[in-house]
Design a protein around this motif. Structure first.
Motif, PDB file in Angstrom:
ATOM      1  N   PRO A 280       0.828  -1.374   0.030  1.00  0.00           N
ATOM      2  CA  PRO A 280      -0.156  -0.024  -0.021  1.00  0.00           C
ATOM      3  C   PRO A 280       0.931   1.238   0.136  1.00  0.00           C
ATOM      4  N   ALA A 281       2.021   1.270   0.684  1.00  0.00           N
ATOM      5  CA  ALA A 281       2.881   2.569   0.739  1.00  0.00           C
ATOM      6  C   ALA A 281       3.361   2.795  -0.701  1.00  0.00           C
ATOM      7  N   MET A 282       4.264   1.499  -1.167  1.00  0.00           N
ATOM      8  CA  MET A 282       4.578   1.646  -2.367  1.00  0.00           C
ATOM      9  C   MET A 282       3.543   2.318  -3.338  1.00  0.00           C
ATOM     10  N   ARG A 283       2.679   1.640  -3.531  1.00  0.00           N
ATOM     11  CA  ARG A 283       1.303   1.961  -4.535  1.00  0.00           C
ATOM     12  C   ARG A 283       0.948   3.506  -4.275  1.00  0.00           C
ATOM     13  N   GLY A 349     -10.035   3.799  -8.736  1.00  0.00           N
ATOM     14  CA  GLY A 349      -9.536   2.960  -7.458  1.00  0.00           C
ATOM     15  C   GLY A 349      -8.046   2.752  -7.428  1.00  0.00           C
ATOM     16  N   TYR A 350      -7.445   3.898  -7.982  1.00  0.00           N
ATOM     17  CA  TYR A 350      -6.143   3.520  -7.705  1.00  0.00           C
ATOM     18  C   TYR A 350      -5.437   4.472  -6.537  1.00  0.00           C
ATOM     19  N   MET A 351      -6.154   5.265  -6.059  1.00  0.00           N
ATOM     20  CA  MET A 351      -5.740   6.189  -4.944  1.00  0.00           C
ATOM     21  C   MET A 351      -6.835   6.135  -3.900  1.00  0.00           C
ATOM     22  N   GLU A 352      -6.294   6.325  -2.718  1.00  0.00           N
ATOM     23  CA  GLU A 352      -7.102   6.482  -1.534  1.00  0.00           C
ATOM     24  C   GLU A 352      -7.866   7.633  -1.367  1.00  0.00           C
ATOM     25  N   ARG A 353      -8.747   8.098  -0.522  1.00  0.00           N
ATOM     26  CA  ARG A 353      -9.495   9.285  -0.232  1.00  0.00           C
ATOM     27  C   ARG A 353      -8.340  10.201  -0.214  1.00  0.00           C
ATOM     28  N   ARG A 354      -8.348  11.429  -0.990  1.00  0.00           N
ATOM     29  CA  ARG A 354      -7.223  12.398  -1.092  1.00  0.00           C
ATOM     30  C   ARG A 354      -7.251  13.263   0.430  1.00  0.00           C
TER      31      ARG A 354
END
Length: 395
Positions: A280-283, A349-354
């Protein structure tokens, strides 16, 4: 220029501002005209032998050739070329010339979808550094909404675009439907300029068929490098180029990282293979480097570098809209430089909530090996860098 001036140029021979052609070949003349316009200006002389500098004359009908040259100057390049035509009937045949001034507009001139410049006696495509300097000279600033002159709606993968609309919950099947151009225009994928439709940078990178095939976009990808040691002076173990659309770049870079060697941890007698970094951190680091990079810097790639003691993600540009490293670490509400791209990767779906990116990476690294990721920016060299340290993993 008068005929006596042309004779003097013929006597001197070809150089950075003069080129000879035996006859009219659209491609070779087009490259020369484009290169002269983008560099110092120059003269293309038709009816002269290249090597011997001998006047041989042009075999084509004089009036027809003048018409063809006039037509080419109006529509053969990305924008009309303000050049002067001349001709003279020598005893050995007709000689024609095109006097091309140094051209300055909002971006360089293109021929056949490419930028050409003059280097000594040749018309060549510029290197990445030369291209960046050329864009700077023209005052060209590339943003996600700027059009790519060589890209049109046919260069957009309409099926990929419609698939994206489906992820937004939009109906793309029921009639009536807007035309493709209207739909693409509404979403910022194409723009109409002078009665013609062109794809925007956002459109090319999110939905383009060949995103890196244009002069402006050739460096918009992720370079992945694994080193044996702790710095770039050590041996390179593996290199990969994560190219394609935005989502493809992310998938390929993360996939490359996952393919690298893992380390072993033990839970009692049970061995477990773990990645060098929590995924998750790398992504999140890779996603944000692609979305928030400064696309006005056209000669640099995003870098994903794996060293023995750390993993580094470097993105061209500074933090967007005057944000500071302190505000990012605190999870402040982001102000995106590339709003369309940010929304695209978020919706895909590639980014968490901004605004949650940095807190998520900190939490993942603390749980993984007890370290804190580092965030820095260099305003002089214009890059933002995230460093993940390879501390001892908690087993």
């Amino acid at each position: 220029m008068e005929w006596l001036d042309i004779l003097e140029l013929i006597e001197v021979g070809e150089n950075e501002t003069t080129e000879f052609k035996r006859g009219y070949d659209r491609r070779s003349v087009g490259k020369a005209v484009c290169a002269f316009a983008n560099t110092y200006g120059g003269v293309v002389i038709l009816g002269v032998e290249d090597g011997s500098q001998e006047i041989v004359g042009v075999s084509e009908n004089n009036e027809q050739l003048q018409e063809r040259l006039t037509s080419f100057l109006q529509s053969g390049c990305s924008t009309p070329v303000n050049a002067r035509l001349g001709c003279h009937e020598d005893p050995r045949g007709w000689v024609h010339w095109i006097e091309v001034p140094k051209q300055r507009g909002f971006e360089p001139l293109y021929y056949d979808g490419r930028v050409w410049v003059r280097r000594a006696r040749s018309s060549v495509e510029p290197s990445a550094q030369e291209r960046q300097e050329l864009f700077n000279v023209f005052g060209y600033v590339l943003t996600e909404e700027r059009t790519i002159q060589a890209a049109s709606p046919v260069d957009i993968d309409i099926q990929v675009f419609r698939s994206y609309l489906n992820t937004l919950g939009l109906d793309t099947e029921s009639e009536p439907q807007p035309s493709d151009e209207e739909d693409l225009h509404t979403r910022g994928v194409v723009k109409e300029i002078g009665g013609k439709w062109y794809a925007t940078l956002y459109g090319v990178l999110a939905f383009g068929k060949t995103p890196q095939s244009y002069p402006q976009t050739s460096s918009f990808w992720i370079e992945c490098v694994a080193y044996e040691g702790n710095d770039r002076s050590s041996s390179v173990l593996q290199v990969s180029e994560a190219k394609g659309r935005l989502n493809e770049q992310i998938d390929r870079a993360v996939g490359w990282f996952k393919s690298l060697a893992r380390f072993e941890t033990y839970h009692g007698l049970v061995r477990e293979d773990r990645l060098l970094l929590p995924l998750p951190a790398m992504r999140e680091a890779v996603v944000n480097s692609v979305v928030h990079r400064d696309y006005a810097i056209t000669g640099s790639m995003v870098l994903l570098e794996v060293f023995r003691n750390c993993i580094v993600v470097t993105s061209p540009g500074t933090l967007p809209n005057h944000m500071s490293t302190e505000s990012v670490r605190a999870g402040a509400h982001p102000r995106s430089r590339n709003e369309l791209m940010a929304n695209f990767v978020l919706d895909s779906g590639y980014m968490e909530r901004r605004g949650r990116v940095w807190p998520l990476m900190r939490k993942a690294m603390r749980e993984f090996n007890g370290t804190e990721p580092e965030l820095s920016q260099n305003r002089d060299n214009k890059f933002v860098r995230v460093i993940f340290h390879q501390g001892d993993s908690k087993g």
